[in-house]
Write an enzyme that holds these catalytic residues in place. Structure first.
Site, PDB file in Angstrom:
ATOM      1  N   LYS A 185      -7.041  43.103   5.766  1.00 25.57           N
ATOM      2  CA  LYS A 185      -8.238  43.755   5.760  1.00 25.57           C
ATOM      3  C   LYS A 185      -8.688  44.472   7.101  1.00 25.57           C
ATOM      4  O   LYS A 185      -8.064  44.230   8.064  1.00 25.57           O
ATOM      5  CB  LYS A 185      -9.209  42.649   5.831  1.00 25.57           C
ATOM      6  CG  LYS A 185     -10.712  42.931   5.772  1.00 25.57           C
ATOM      7  CD  LYS A 185     -11.761  41.940   5.870  1.00 25.57           C
ATOM      8  CE  LYS A 185     -13.262  42.289   5.707  1.00 25.57           C
ATOM      9  NZ  LYS A 185     -14.122  41.001   5.555  1.00 25.57           N
ATOM     10  N   SER A 192     -17.128  40.827   1.891  1.00 22.75           N
ATOM     11  CA  SER A 192     -16.338  42.178   2.292  1.00 22.75           C
ATOM     12  C   SER A 192     -15.072  42.608   2.356  1.00 22.75           C
ATOM     13  O   SER A 192     -14.526  43.636   2.697  1.00 22.75           O
ATOM     14  CB  SER A 192     -16.911  42.325   3.873  1.00 22.75           C
ATOM     15  OG  SER A 192     -16.342  41.231   4.811  1.00 22.75           O
ATOM     16  N   SER A 241     -17.187  36.310   1.936  1.00 19.89           N
ATOM     17  CA  SER A 241     -16.235  37.648   1.882  1.00 19.89           C
ATOM     18  C   SER A 241     -14.938  37.520   1.640  1.00 19.89           C
ATOM     19  O   SER A 241     -14.264  38.349   1.568  1.00 19.89           O
ATOM     20  CB  SER A 241     -16.596  38.435   3.414  1.00 19.89           C
ATOM     21  OG  SER A 241     -17.991  38.455   3.513  1.00 19.89           O
TER      22      SER A 241
END
Length: 504
Positions: free
Chosen positions: A118, A193, A217
């Protein structure tokens, strides 16, 4: 694709390995039967399988890395999950990994296997833009602890994945690297996210990766895309090298993969103190379930809409199905209601924004016009009143105490992950079970476990009538990730999801 030595493509090769079980404490995986073919390609093998194939020289690391690079080229234009591809460096690392195999070197559990990251996690010498124009071109000088640990285990960083601005939204969209689409239905979001991470793994661009979770997330995106993810006990995995560095009391770095087994492997690599993160103080071998009487059935409470409603009826049915399956396995399973739950999402949002709003305001001063709507919304917020902050803190402490009592009676809590399947892009209101709810309702069943720091595992389980994945969530006592991973491996894909992959 060839290895450079005239070896045939993955579509022509057939590889079989002897049957067995994966032991995550062992450096030499014991593999199930594997057949690699056009219908079961390299890019849909799990990380533990790939590590064993590389170790036994059935495939080369270069072949594996190249297969994923090819998959990115074929699929990423449609889903936009990958924002930075480290192809040349990854191929060079793969060649070095293959030489280490040939030389008989000691090999880590991810040796030669590519992984994704990420873009909120620092990567030395590689763009880390955090989904914001404010960080365009930013290149850190050191790796986040989680990235360094995957690399030390032999993993090869291949890509950075998309996220919302500052990791601060339940959808993956920003003005710098754009919107990520759900590989099961491009009109739907993969969530956020860690939505770029979940989309990349679900679509076969990466076998295993690293995401992060502040309210939903890793678990929510995993459920929206049919993969697995673990938010471990707060402090199990160091947060060092993640942006933003504030609000780390609720933020967790965690492993994401297509199987619970791979998540267990990733977690085994990531956990343990790093001497930097003051919350990461638990010894690697701490295990709250270790003192449980051997052979005693687990006591499992389950709840869906009674605690987190409204919840889509198909998701309620999936949770009930998983509860029935656990009972069939010999565990003591019963419905619960969680009357003490209150409004954990409201408390968590108050606490998060009390810390992040001043930070983002200072960061964006004079550059407000470069912000995505989510960043602009943060900058436009008033600072929470101190009395509201204190009330939220008290609510969080009360909820921790209530769950401490709950887990005196039960070993595991079974719940939904998201109250609905993957939602349309940009939806501000959603209809769930005939009830209109705000977009924030997506966090109803995940946020309590960030507020309390409890471990929670998102398990791919079922498939909806709209042909979208449904996940279930297993929550355990603090420091009892082992029980969740063991149960998750028994339940994954058993509710109808099966071995399906997105049709891309």
């Amino acid at each position: 694709m060839t290895s450079g030595k005239g070896r045939p493509s993955c579509g022509e090769r057939v590889v079989y390995l002897s049957s067995g079980r994966q032991d995550f404490s062992h450096r030499k995986p014991i593999m199930p039967d594997v057949k690699i073919s056009e219908t079961n390609p390299i890019h849909y093998q799990d990380a533990t399988t790939l590590a064993a194939l590389i170790r036994t020289k059935e495939v080369s690391s270069r072949e594996v890395v190249q297969a994923h690079i090819d998959r990115v080229a074929a699929v990423n234009p449609r889903i936009n999950a990958v924002v930075t591809l480290m192809a040349a460096d990854a191929l060079a690392a793969a060649d070095a990994a293959d030489k280490a195999v040939a030389d008989g070197a000691d090999l880590g559990p991810l040796h030669g296997v590519p992984f994704s990251i990420k873009d909120a996690l620092d990567t030395a010498g590689v763009l880390t833009q955090r989904g914001s124009k404010l960080f365009a071109g930013h290149v850190p000088t050191t790796d986040a602890t989680a990235v360094a640990r995957y690399k030390a285990a032999g993993g090869i960083p291949l890509m950075k994945t998309n996220l919302p601005e500052f990791s601060a939204w339940t959808e993956t969209d920003n003005l710098l690297t754009g919107r990520t689409n759900n590989p099961w239905n491009l009109a739907r979001t993969p969530g956020g996210s860690s939505g770029g991470e979940s989309a990349a793994i679900a679509a076969g661009l990466s076998p295993i990766g690293i995401g992060s979770d502040v309210a939903i997330s890793v678990r929510g995106p995993a459920a929206f895309t049919g993969i697995a993810a673990l938010k471990a006990t707060q402090g199990r995995v160091p947060y060092t090298g993640h942006y933003p560095s504030i609000i780390r009391r609720w933020w967790h770095v965690g492993a994401m993969a297509r199987t619970v087994g791979d998540v267990a492997l990733g977690y085994s690599i990531l956990k343990g103190p790093d001497g930097v993160d003051g919350y990461a103080v638990h010894p690697r071998d701490a295990d709250a379930g270790a003192s449980r009487i051997p052979g005693r059935p687990l006591r499992i409470g389950w709840v869906a809409d009674a605690a987190f409603g409204p919840v889509d009826p198909e998701i309620v049915a999936a949770v009930a199905s998983a509860a029935s399956r656990l009972a069939d396995l010999g565990h003591e399973v019963e419905p619960v209601t969680l009357p003490f739950l209150g409004n954990p999402l409201g408390a968590l949002m108050t606490l998060i924004y009390a810390e992040i709003v001043p930070s983002i305001k200072a960061l964006a001063a004079g550059r407000e016009g470069e912000l995505h709507a989510i960043g602009a919304g943060i900058v436009g917020m008033a600072d929470p009143a101190f009395a509201d902050f204190l009330a939220a803190e008290a609510q969080g402490e009360d909820l921790r105490s209530a769950f401490a009592g709950f887990f005196e009676r039960y070993d595991v809590l079974l719940t939904p992950v998201n109250p609905m399947t993957a939602t349309p892009h940009g939806a501000q209101e959603l209809v769930v079970g005939g009830v209109t709810v705000p977009w924030t309702h997506v966090m109803a069943a995940t946020s309590p476990f960030n507020l309390t720091g409890l471990p929670a595992l998102s398990v791919p389980y079922a498939f909806s009538s709209e042909q979208l994945p449904i996940g279930i969530q297993l929550v355990g006592k603090w420091l009892d990730e082992a029980t969740l991973l063991r149960l998750g491996a028994m339940l994954e894909r058993k509710g109808g999801l099966g071995d399906r992959h997105p049709a891309l």
